[in-house]
Write a protein that holds these residues in place. Structure first.
Motif, PDB file in Angstrom:
ATOM      1  N   ILE A 147      31.108  44.675  31.270  1.00 21.20           N
ATOM      2  CA  ILE A 147      30.400  44.374  32.515  1.00 21.20           C
ATOM      3  C   ILE A 147      30.467  42.877  32.790  1.00 21.20           C
ATOM      4  O   ILE A 147      30.230  42.054  31.915  1.00 21.20           O
ATOM      5  N   VAL A 148      30.790  42.529  34.040  1.00 25.42           N
ATOM      6  CA  VAL A 148      30.871  41.139  34.460  1.00 25.42           C
ATOM      7  C   VAL A 148      29.577  40.711  35.145  1.00 25.42           C
ATOM      8  O   VAL A 148      29.030  39.647  34.879  1.00 25.42           O
ATOM      9  N   SER A 149      29.070  41.554  36.036  1.00 26.16           N
ATOM     10  CA  SER A 149      27.789  41.287  36.691  1.00 26.16           C
ATOM     11  C   SER A 149      27.222  42.620  37.163  1.00 26.16           C
ATOM     12  O   SER A 149      27.962  43.572  37.404  1.00 26.16           O
ATOM     13  N   LYS A 159      22.769  48.734  42.391  1.00 28.64           N
ATOM     14  CA  LYS A 159      23.084  48.393  43.773  1.00 28.64           C
ATOM     15  C   LYS A 159      24.530  47.901  43.827  1.00 28.64           C
ATOM     16  O   LYS A 159      25.249  48.155  44.795  1.00 28.64           O
ATOM     17  N   GLU A 160      24.906  47.183  42.754  1.00 27.10           N
ATOM     18  CA  GLU A 160      26.277  46.682  42.631  1.00 27.10           C
ATOM     19  C   GLU A 160      26.566  46.430  41.162  1.00 27.10           C
ATOM     20  O   GLU A 160      25.707  45.928  40.442  1.00 27.10           O
ATOM     21  N   ILE A 161      27.757  46.810  40.728  1.00 22.26           N
ATOM     22  CA  ILE A 161      28.173  46.508  39.363  1.00 22.26           C
ATOM     23  C   ILE A 161      29.657  46.155  39.373  1.00 22.26           C
ATOM     24  O   ILE A 161      30.460  46.803  40.062  1.00 22.26           O
ATOM     25  N   GLN A 256      27.225  36.598  35.317  1.00 21.77           N
ATOM     26  CA  GLN A 256      26.026  36.229  34.564  1.00 21.77           C
ATOM     27  C   GLN A 256      25.939  36.898  33.201  1.00 21.77           C
ATOM     28  O   GLN A 256      24.983  36.683  32.459  1.00 21.77           O
ATOM     29  N   GLU A 257      26.933  37.689  32.811  1.00 23.10           N
ATOM     30  CA  GLU A 257      26.787  38.521  31.616  1.00 23.10           C
ATOM     31  C   GLU A 257      26.912  37.764  30.302  1.00 23.10           C
ATOM     32  O   GLU A 257      26.354  38.168  29.293  1.00 23.10           O
ATOM     33  N   GLU A 258      27.683  36.687  30.301  1.00 25.61           N
ATOM     34  CA  GLU A 258      27.893  35.952  29.056  1.00 25.61           C
ATOM     35  C   GLU A 258      26.829  34.869  28.866  1.00 25.61           C
ATOM     36  O   GLU A 258      26.346  34.285  29.831  1.00 25.61           O
ATOM     37  N   ALA A 266      35.091  31.052  33.178  1.00 25.39           N
ATOM     38  CA  ALA A 266      36.438  31.620  33.027  1.00 25.39           C
ATOM     39  C   ALA A 266      36.519  32.991  33.685  1.00 25.39           C
ATOM     40  O   ALA A 266      37.500  33.314  34.360  1.00 25.39           O
ATOM     41  N   LYS A 267      35.462  33.797  33.507  1.00 27.31           N
ATOM     42  CA  LYS A 267      35.456  35.132  34.122  1.00 27.31           C
ATOM     43  C   LYS A 267      35.356  35.022  35.645  1.00 27.31           C
ATOM     44  O   LYS A 267      35.974  35.809  36.372  1.00 27.31           O
ATOM     45  N   ALA A 268      34.563  34.078  36.119  1.00 28.18           N
ATOM     46  CA  ALA A 268      34.427  33.897  37.560  1.00 28.18           C
ATOM     47  C   ALA A 268      35.767  33.512  38.180  1.00 28.18           C
ATOM     48  O   ALA A 268      36.136  34.005  39.248  1.00 28.18           O
ATOM     49  N   MET A 269      36.506  32.624  37.516  1.00 25.12           N
ATOM     50  CA  MET A 269      37.815  32.222  38.033  1.00 25.12           C
ATOM     51  C   MET A 269      38.791  33.390  38.009  1.00 25.12           C
ATOM     52  O   MET A 269      39.618  33.551  38.924  1.00 25.12           O
ATOM     53  N   ALA A 270      38.706  34.221  36.977  1.00 26.86           N
ATOM     54  CA  ALA A 270      39.573  35.411  36.909  1.00 26.86           C
ATOM     55  C   ALA A 270      39.258  36.363  38.059  1.00 26.86           C
ATOM     56  O   ALA A 270      40.160  36.927  38.689  1.00 26.86           O
ATOM     57  N   MET A 271      37.960  36.547  38.351  1.00 24.82           N
ATOM     58  CA  MET A 271      37.561  37.404  39.464  1.00 24.82           C
ATOM     59  C   MET A 271      38.038  36.829  40.790  1.00 24.82           C
ATOM     60  O   MET A 271      38.513  37.559  41.671  1.00 24.82           O
TER      61      MET A 271
END
Length: 359
Positions: A147-149, A159-161, A256-258, A266-271
């Motif tokens: 899970i990323v967020s 509501k969103e995942i 926000q998961e990490e 890093a995950k945000a940039m990947a997304m």
């Protein structure tokens, strides 16, 4: 018959890759060549089997036309030729499919975004059901889900995942899941027992690498903040959540998961890379819309693609008219593969027709 020049070119390329990999090269080049070799090896093996069958057919034909062959042996040869012809046709079809131009992103990991649509709390619960369906399906494929967020619904679900699914061929098998998923069932909160219809939207994005999308740091607005939701005392003490806005496109991602701000960034940039790449893919697809209309995987996220009817225990994919009375097995991820296989087969058939059968 298959084009011998294309088959010969594939065999030549396979040999060239093996030779290049035997030489010293950079890790990046080695990884790229290894990936190409692993994709090409099963195709070349199929070409070898196909060539072997053709040689056997020639040998049998020669035996049957030889005046010295007696009647009994000729009858055996005729029976063997029939079996060999069936094998040839099967291998030929496999190779036709292998020769279809591949989506360059098929082997990539994916980012799956699921959002509750119409239906309030029930839509959020359904979004949660869809996430668990994909999570279980991924586990059956040997893939990993992270899970990323997530934004939880008031009655449960989401509501969103947003989640990342990592594994070989993830995009190839999940890319047809993008669209509107509809559920028909009696909510647990419904006292009168009336069937409600709710919906959730799914977007499946291929994970883009830095070489696929160039992002200028000057175009970014990056904010850090405290994570929200479950997570214990740590969540309230650390500003590890990351919000990135790409100003030119207006695209915003939030992770926000990490616990590590560095990993969240890093995950945000990947997304962000995945979203920018996907936007470009959709733009190109819309330009070819006239040619692709009616095909599986048109990329229209507003299209209602599937209905999950709980009272009747059925799942219907509207794009190919497929109905399975296996709703519990689909929601468990077990029978989802049957739908995925049917969608891929329909897609390949359309590509074959567009290529003229690879004549």
């Amino acid at each position: 018959m298959l084009p011998s020049d294309k088959l010969a070119a594939l065999v030549t390329r396979h040999a060239a890759l093996q030779a290049e990999l035997s030489e010293k090269t950079s890790p990046e080049v080695f990884a790229r060549l290894s990936r190409e070799l692993s994709e090409l090896t099963p195709v070349v093996e199929a070409i070898d089997r196909y060539a072997a069958v053709l040689r056997e057919i020639d040998d049998v034909d020669e035996m049957m036309t030889d005046a010295a062959t007696d009647a009994e042996l000729r009858a055996v040869a005729a029976s063997e030729r029939s079996t060999l012809e069936e094998t040839r046709e099967r291998l030929e079809q496999e190779l036709r499919l292998a020769l279809i131009p591949k989506d360059a992103m098929d082997a990539r990991n994916v980012i799956v975004e699921i959002r509750a649509g119409t239906g309030g709390d029930e839509a959020a619960l359904f979004a949660g059901d869809l996430f668990r369906m994909y999570e279980r399906y991924a586990a059956l494929q040997g893939w990993k889900t992270e899970i990323v967020s997530a934004s939880e619904g008031t009655m449960g679900g989401y509501k969103e995942i947003v989640a990342e699914i990592r594994g070989a061929g993830a995009f190839a098998r999940l890319k047809f899941e993008s669209g509107v998923h509809r559920v028909q069932r009696v909510p647990e909160t419904e006292a009168s027992g009336r069937i409600h219809t709710s919906a959730a939207t799914v977007a499946v994005l291929p994970e883009a690498e830095e070489v696929d999308v160039a992002i200028d740091e000057k175009d970014l607005e990056i904010d850090t903040m405290r994570s929200s939701g479950a997570g214990g005392q740590h969540v309230n003490k650390t500003e590890s959540a990351i919000r990135v806005k790409h100003v030119p496109s207006g695209i915003v991602v939030f992770v926000q998961e990490e616990r590590s701000q560095h990993r969240n960034r890093a995950k945000a940039m990947a997304m962000l890379r995945a979203k920018l790449y996907d936007a470009e893919r959709q733009r190109r697809d819309s330009e070819r819309a006239a040619d692709r209309r009616g095909q599986v995987g048109s990329g229209d996220r507003s299209e209602r693609i599937r209905t999950y009817n709980f009272p009747q225990g059925r799942v219907t994919d509207h794009r190919i008219g497929l109905t399975l009375y296996k709703l519990p097995q689909v929601m468990q991820g077990e029978a989802l593969g049957e739908i995925v296989d049917a969608l891929m087969a329909e897609h390949n058939a359309a590509l074959l027709a567009a290529e003229g059968g690879i004549a």
